[in-house]
Scaffold this motif. Structure first.
Motif, PDB file in Angstrom:
ATOM      1  N   ILE A  56       0.846  -1.200   0.000  1.00 34.51           N
ATOM      2  CA  ILE A  56       0.000   0.000   0.000  1.00 34.51           C
ATOM      3  C   ILE A  56       0.878   1.245   0.000  1.00 34.51           C
ATOM      4  O   ILE A  56       0.711   2.145  -0.832  1.00 34.51           O
ATOM      5  CB  ILE A  56      -0.941   0.011   1.225  1.00 34.51           C
ATOM      6  N   ASN A  57       1.814   1.321   0.940  1.00 34.12           N
ATOM      7  CA  ASN A  57       2.660   2.513   1.079  1.00 34.12           C
ATOM      8  C   ASN A  57       3.514   2.781  -0.154  1.00 34.12           C
ATOM      9  O   ASN A  57       3.609   3.915  -0.615  1.00 34.12           O
ATOM     10  CB  ASN A  57       3.565   2.379   2.303  1.00 34.12           C
ATOM     11  N   ALA A  84      -2.706  -0.926   9.404  1.00 33.73           N
ATOM     12  CA  ALA A  84      -3.766  -1.819   8.930  1.00 33.73           C
ATOM     13  C   ALA A  84      -4.310  -2.654  10.084  1.00 33.73           C
ATOM     14  O   ALA A  84      -3.578  -3.002  11.007  1.00 33.73           O
ATOM     15  CB  ALA A  84      -3.237  -2.732   7.834  1.00 33.73           C
ATOM     16  N   LYS A  85      -5.592  -2.957   9.991  1.00 31.47           N
ATOM     17  CA  LYS A  85      -6.284  -3.754  11.012  1.00 31.47           C
ATOM     18  C   LYS A  85      -6.555  -5.146  10.467  1.00 31.47           C
ATOM     19  O   LYS A  85      -7.248  -5.304   9.461  1.00 31.47           O
ATOM     20  CB  LYS A  85      -7.597  -3.071  11.383  1.00 31.47           C
ATOM     21  N   ALA A  98      -7.338  -0.040   6.449  1.00 35.92           N
ATOM     22  CA  ALA A  98      -5.993   0.537   6.430  1.00 35.92           C
ATOM     23  C   ALA A  98      -6.151   2.048   6.456  1.00 35.92           C
ATOM     24  O   ALA A  98      -6.945   2.609   5.697  1.00 35.92           O
ATOM     25  CB  ALA A  98      -5.213   0.104   5.199  1.00 35.92           C
ATOM     26  N   GLU A  99      -5.423   2.691   7.336  1.00 34.81           N
ATOM     27  CA  GLU A  99      -5.441   4.152   7.428  1.00 34.81           C
ATOM     28  C   GLU A  99      -4.061   4.666   7.031  1.00 34.81           C
ATOM     29  O   GLU A  99      -3.054   4.286   7.630  1.00 34.81           O
ATOM     30  CB  GLU A  99      -5.784   4.614   8.837  1.00 34.81           C
ATOM     31  N   VAL A 137      -9.772   1.601   2.692  1.00 33.23           N
ATOM     32  CA  VAL A 137      -8.602   2.465   2.869  1.00 33.23           C
ATOM     33  C   VAL A 137      -9.063   3.899   3.080  1.00 33.23           C
ATOM     34  O   VAL A 137      -9.818   4.438   2.276  1.00 33.23           O
ATOM     35  CB  VAL A 137      -7.661   2.388   1.661  1.00 33.23           C
ATOM     36  N   SER A 138      -8.597   4.501   4.172  1.00 29.73           N
ATOM     37  CA  SER A 138      -8.903   5.906   4.437  1.00 29.73           C
ATOM     38  C   SER A 138      -7.583   6.660   4.567  1.00 29.73           C
ATOM     39  O   SER A 138      -6.512   6.053   4.654  1.00 29.73           O
ATOM     40  CB  SER A 138      -9.750   6.052   5.682  1.00 29.73           C
TER      41      SER A 138
END
Length: 144
Positions: A56-57, A84-85, A98-99, A137-138
């Protein structure tokens, strides 16, 4: 014409719950293991969960930088922390949320802050990794 690209990653089991990731087109390998939160997990080694968040990053950064370049947005620094959860849903483990917390330092924040916020949002919308998964995703961005 449709574009297609293929990416090969191989894993070799080393011992216990530890493996080594490699690719025929990359020079470095990455050791990975079951995370320590699970039975027989190994602390201090990249886990599939960490690699998921890293995907993601790294994709978000690459997308942001490409769009910033297209918008001629002068950026002095880009960092992004993503959390991420992982949870059990209907008997299966899923990364449900995922924030992302991007932090952008601009050359001229007074002139470009609004443009930077638009670029951050466009990068979120255009990130192929987050577009390819069902994780929510936020984003909470900081621009200065």
């Amino acid at each position: 014409m449709a574009q297609e690209h293929f990416y090969e990653v191989n894993i070799t089991w080393k011992e216990g719950r530890i493996g080594e990731l490699s690719s025929p087109v990359l020079s470095k390998t990455i050791e990975c293991a079951t995370p320590p939160e699970f039975p027989n997990g190994v602390p201090g080694i990249w886990s599939p969960e960490h690699l998921f968040v890293a995907a993601i990053n790294s994709c978000y950064m690459a997308t942001f930088l490409a769009i910033a370049s297209n918008f001629k947005l002068p950026v002095d620094r880009f960092n992004c922390r993503t959390v991420a959860k992982l949870e059990m849903v209907e008997g299966r483990y899923l990364v449900t949320e995922a924030e992302m917390y991007p932090d952008v330092k601009l050359t001229d924040p007074e002139a470009d802050k609004e443009k930077a916020m638009r670029v951050l949002e466009k990068a979120k919308a255009g990130c192929l990794v987050t577009n390819s998964m069902k994780t929510s995703v936020s984003m909470t961005a900081t621009v200065n």
